[in-house]
Write a protein that holds these residues in place. Structure first.
Motif, PDB file in Angstrom:
ATOM      1  N   ASP A 238     -50.127  11.125 -16.984  1.00  0.00           N
ATOM      2  CA  ASP A 238     -49.594  11.759 -15.996  1.00  0.00           C
ATOM      3  C   ASP A 238     -48.246  10.973 -15.800  1.00  0.00           C
TER       4      ASP A 238
ATOM      5  N   ARG B 112     -39.713  15.930 -13.930  1.00  0.00           N
ATOM      6  CA  ARG B 112     -39.461  16.218 -12.571  1.00  0.00           C
ATOM      7  C   ARG B 112     -37.932  16.407 -12.808  1.00  0.00           C
TER       8      ARG B 112
ATOM      9  N   VAL C 209     -43.560  10.155 -15.909  1.00  0.00           N
ATOM     10  CA  VAL C 209     -43.265  11.345 -14.910  1.00  0.00           C
ATOM     11  C   VAL C 209     -41.549  10.783 -15.750  1.00  0.00           C
TER      12      VAL C 209
ATOM     13  N   GLU D  18     -41.223  19.660 -10.461  1.00  0.00           N
ATOM     14  CA  GLU D  18     -41.829  19.170 -10.979  1.00  0.00           C
ATOM     15  C   GLU D  18     -43.062  19.704 -11.747  1.00  0.00           C
TER      16      GLU D  18
ATOM     17  N   ARG E 214     -45.456  14.526 -16.822  1.00  0.00           N
ATOM     18  CA  ARG E 214     -44.692  15.057 -15.552  1.00  0.00           C
ATOM     19  C   ARG E 214     -43.242  15.533 -15.372  1.00  0.00           C
TER      20      ARG E 214
ATOM     21  N   ALA F  52     -46.416  19.724 -14.146  1.00  0.00           N
ATOM     22  CA  ALA F  52     -46.300  18.950 -16.057  1.00  0.00           C
ATOM     23  C   ALA F  52     -47.199  19.838 -16.664  1.00  0.00           C
TER      24      ALA F  52
END
Length: 141
Positions: free
Chosen positions: A122, A61, A124, A69, A59, A71
């Protein structure tokens, strides 16, 4: 395709699964046979295919005033540089004026891969504007 948004990736996988199920003719092409083929694939019955294990979702951001944000799904062994450029294009920002930073605070370089950065699924990545002396750089040459 590596680097495509997650929603597009999921739709592409679903359509490929439907195509495979309809072309394989399982159980005479019946609906129950197609559902069983999809369930087998969804449950990981096809363990010989390592493509799913080689992919990771990250992700990105944006820490600007917009707080965006998004993905992306990328290969673990592929350099992330082109994907980061695609992200900059998708938010209509100058790639050279952005910095991509992991949760540990290290900048992502041209040769970095998700494996080399030890990114997990997953994870960030923060997208920060480039600054010099605390002031944002507006014109980067």
């Amino acid at each position: 395709m590596a680097g495509e948004p997650v929603d597009q990736f999921r739709e592409r996988i679903k359509s490929e699964q439907r195509d495979r199920a309809s072309s394989s003719g399982t159980a005479g092409g019946s609906v129950a046979g197609r559902e069983q083929a999809n369930n087998d694939h969804d449950n990981g019955a096809d363990k010989d295919n390592d493509e799913g294990n080689d992919m990771i979702k990250i992700r990105l951001r944006d820490s600007s005033k917009f707080q965006r944000e998004s993905a992306w799904v990328v290969k673990k062994s592929e350099t992330m540089w082109a994907h980061l450029q695609n992200y900059a294009n998708s938010i209509q920002a100058n790639f050279e004026s952005l910095r991509f930073v992991t949760h540990e605070g290290s900048r992502i370089n041209r040769t970095d891969t998700p494996e080399s950065l030890e990114l997990e699924d997953d994870e960030v990545i923060d997208v920060l504007p480039m600054t010099i002396g605390g002031q944002p750089c507006l014109n980067v040459t």
